[in-house]
Structure formats: structure tokens, C-alpha cells
Enzyme design. Sequence first.
Site, short mmCIF file in Angstrom:
data_model
loop_
_atom_site.label_atom_id
_atom_site.label_comp_id
_atom_site.label_asym_id
_atom_site.label_seq_id
_atom_site.Cartn_x
_atom_site.Cartn_y
_atom_site.Cartn_z
N LYS A 277 0.85 -1.20 0.00
CA LYS A 277 0.00 0.00 0.00
C LYS A 277 0.87 1.24 0.00
O LYS A 277 2.00 1.20 0.48
CB LYS A 277 -0.85 0.03 1.28
CG LYS A 277 -1.96 -0.99 1.34
CD LYS A 277 -2.75 -0.85 2.63
CE LYS A 277 -3.85 -1.89 2.70
NZ LYS A 277 -4.89 -1.72 1.67
N ARG B 181 -10.19 -11.55 1.57
CA ARG B 181 -11.05 -12.60 1.01
C ARG B 181 -10.37 -13.97 1.05
O ARG B 181 -11.05 -15.00 1.10
CB ARG B 181 -11.48 -12.21 -0.41
CG ARG B 181 -10.36 -12.13 -1.40
CD ARG B 181 -10.75 -11.36 -2.66
NE ARG B 181 -10.76 -9.90 -2.44
CZ ARG B 181 -11.09 -9.01 -3.38
NH1 ARG B 181 -11.45 -9.43 -4.58
NH2 ARG B 181 -11.08 -7.73 -3.09
#
Length: 489
Positions: A266, A340
Site C-alpha cells: 500500500k 477474502r
Amino acid sequence: MRVTATTEAAASTAADTIVVGLVEGEGVPHDVEDGALQALVDAGEAKARPRALAVTHAAGKRWILVGLGSREKLDAEGIRLAAGVAHGRAKELGAKTLCWELPHKAKEHDPARAVVEGTLMAAYAFTAFKSKGDDASGGIEELVISDHHDHADAVARAVVVTEAVNAARDLQNTPANAMTPTALGERAQAVAAAHPETLSVEVVGREEIVARGMGAFAAVAQGTDEEPALITLRYEPAGGAVADSVPVLGFVGKGVTFDSGGISIKPGGGMADMKYDMTGGAAVVEALGAIAALGLPVRVIGVVGATENLLGPRAMKPGDVFTSAAGLTVQVDNTDAEGRLVLADCLHHAREQGAERLIDVATLTGAIMSALGRVYSGFWADDEAWAADVAGAAAEAGELIWRMPLHERYAELVKGSTADVANLSPPRTGASSTAAEFLHRFTGGVPWAHLDICGTAWDSGRAYAPKGGTGVMVRTLVALAERVSRDSD
Ligand code: BES
Ligand code: MN
Ligand code: ZN
């Protein structure tokens, strides 16, 4: 803060400070003898505008008048916010015992619960890492709820639930170097230990996660030396007092204790906020504790997948393929779509443990913030009856969720090229719904709901939520368990 209910008039309690709500166009309900409160309204100093504040002294006490707005627009959230601002002023003024005179004709909004929730949530402060615990001292010591009717039960329930919300906030706010997966597992163990008869817990680490074939979860965890934790809580009410018709609930939480993005790292700005990436897991742990404390007649399984997402020498790389516990192979196109991966194996695990209804709570996609901002959490469901239960629970709890679409065409966007599923969809193709469809592949036909809480997990700006973790979805999960147990009577 001690919280009690009384049927005594507010003025005759031992409280040093009394809060009275003002509704537009209505007078002060119980004024002091000389009419000091109404005089403040007549002078225009005290207003009924939502959250307006005025203070006066009369009959040996301090009085705080707080605006509740119009009768038509009044709801539980308005009362929670009023309680939040009134608490702030009372604390500033050095109040020790605060008594709320409950608003009249507001029964349908359960004002006792709203005042307790608003006050206790507003009183929350995270000071564990400050060397001088000055915020903890000097606070309000007791809250008294005064009304003609006895609200002891509603007050007791609200205290349990709000303490769970604040406990979840503690877990969220604790920095990632202290709130490790192991620490989250220890909290789950402590919560279970408080209810030895009904709440049990299992915490397993890397070796067992790998041994159980949870290749997607293990893939995320392989980038860090910090031991991951698969936390399984099981609540069985005492005496087996559950009808067979009541489904076993499975609550699944994303417990990424720090999300750097992994190799798909990130940008630096705001990365510190990624300590909040375990918010869903915190909600599940603390909701289970509250459900056990309330002794609700429903079975609940709580599953939290806890790990860091870092970029160590063994970290998963874009393009890598792993086999999930459900047997589906997963292609990792972006290591930052790690939630996920963890949840895929946790949903499967909850199902294997016997869950007959699934709900997961996760800070899953930044895109949900573009869609819904910091107002609503995103909500998906593949079963209308279960969706109605979840929506009803959130409404009762006063947490905003907004239904988003599932569709086969979103599912197509996460088909893998080298594996069964890919963890990334093309840019600007509905990232929150494609993530939901990814999870959907792992629910095995069990009615399932998914809450994406990226926008609501911290810094909500509500009057009862100080900066930092909000403890979002603890109230909804508890309300959901209450609702399912009630419906099935
Ligand atoms: N934990 C993040 C989501 C997130 C973003 C939470 C901002 C709170 C604030 C999640 O793991 C993530 O990184 N999602 C990616 C998915 C993308 C790579 C498909 C995202 O939303 O950018
Ligand atoms: Mn991520
Ligand atoms: Zn994440």
C-alpha cells in the site's frame, strides 16, 4: 461507570447533574418549582434543536437541557446522540452522578437503551498507552435512568452490549505491535473464560492452519513471522434450551491485525490505519461474549481468521496459486486483496463446524467507501429470509447497512485464468461486489450475508464515537442472535 434504573423522579435522586431532553414545540416536562428550566427555554438559551445544550443550576442541582429536535424525527439514534453530547458537557463540568430524565412518549424508541448506549459509548477513551491515565480519573461515576416505568432490564441489557462495543474498540485501537493475532486469540480465551459453562474456544496457529488445508489463509500468513491464529468460539446456551428449529449461527470476522498490502504494498499515507483491519474479528469476539452474558437461547459459532499481511521473504507473490480448504484453487493477482483469502477458509471452517446461517464482517474493500462513505456499511446476502433477519437486526441496533448487489456477472469477473478463482477483478468493475462474489464461492449454499465495514470501522464522527475504533457491528450481531432466538420461540 455504574448504571442504574430508578422510578424515582430525577430531582429526588442523589445525582449532582440531571439531563432533560427538549422536544420542539413542547414544554419542559417536569420543571423545578420556580420554573427555572422553562424560563431558560423562554429566554431562547435552551433550544430543542438536535443536540443544542444549555446548563443551569436550580433546586441544588445542575441541569443540562439537550435538544432532541422534532417529535416526528425523533428516533433512537437522536437520543443516543443527545446522550453523547450531554455526557460530554457533564464531564467537562465535573459531574460525578448523572441522571437522565427519559424523554416522554418515546417508548417505541427504547429510550433507556438509547441513553445508556449513547452515554457509555461517548464516555469511552483509549488510554492504555498513555503514561498518565488522567482521562480515566475525573470521569462520571454513575449514570441513573429515571422514568415512571422501571427500565432495569433494558438498562442491564444495554450495559452488557455497550461494554462489548467498547471492548471491541479497545481491540481495534491497540496498536498492531501489541494487538497481534496471538493477542486477539488471548482475548477470545479471556471472553470464553468468563462464561465457562456456555462459551468454549479453540485457538490454533500456523501448523494447524496448514494441516487443515487452509491454504488461502496460510498464504496470507506466510509473509510474517508473527504466529497467525484461527479462533473458533462456540456458544451453547445452558441446559440445551434451544428448539431444533433455531438455526446455528456462524459469525465470521476478518482479523488482519495489520495490512501492509504485502508485496502489492500500500502507499504510505494512512497505512497506520491498517491496524483496524481486524475490526470484523473484534466484533465477532465481543458479540459472542455479550451473547453469552445475556444467555440468549441460540447456538452461535464465531470464527476469526487472524494474521498480519506483511512482505517477508516467504510472502505470497502476485500470480501465486493456493488451494483453499474448500478445495477451490485461488490465484493471488494482488496480495493486498488478502481479506477474502482469509475469509474463504474461515467461511468454509464455520460451515464445517455446523453453521446453518453465515454472516461475515470485514474491512474488505476501500471501494465501499467510494460508494457509501462513512455512513452505511455495505451489505450483501444470497437468501431473502436471512437478509431480512440481518437488515432487521441492524435497524433494531441502529447501525446503518445498505444492500448491495450480487450477480453472476460480478462472479464472472473473479474467475481465474490459471486457477478456479482470482482474488482481483479488473479496475472499476465494482470491487466491493466482486469481492462479495469471491466470498460467495466459499459459502457452500448455506444462507450467507456479508458486511463490508471499511467506511464505518473507525473515525465515524458520531457524537458517541470518539476518534478511533467504533466497535461497529457488535450491536448488530447481538441483535441478530436475539432476533433469531425470538423468532423461533
Ligand atoms: N484492508 C483493505 C481494505 C481497506 C481499505 C480497509 C481502506 C480500510 C480502509 C483490504 O485488504 C484491501 O486492501 N483491499 C483492496 C482490494 C483491492 C486490491 C482489490 C482495496 O480495497 O484496495
Ligand atoms: Mn489488503
Ligand atoms: Zn485488508
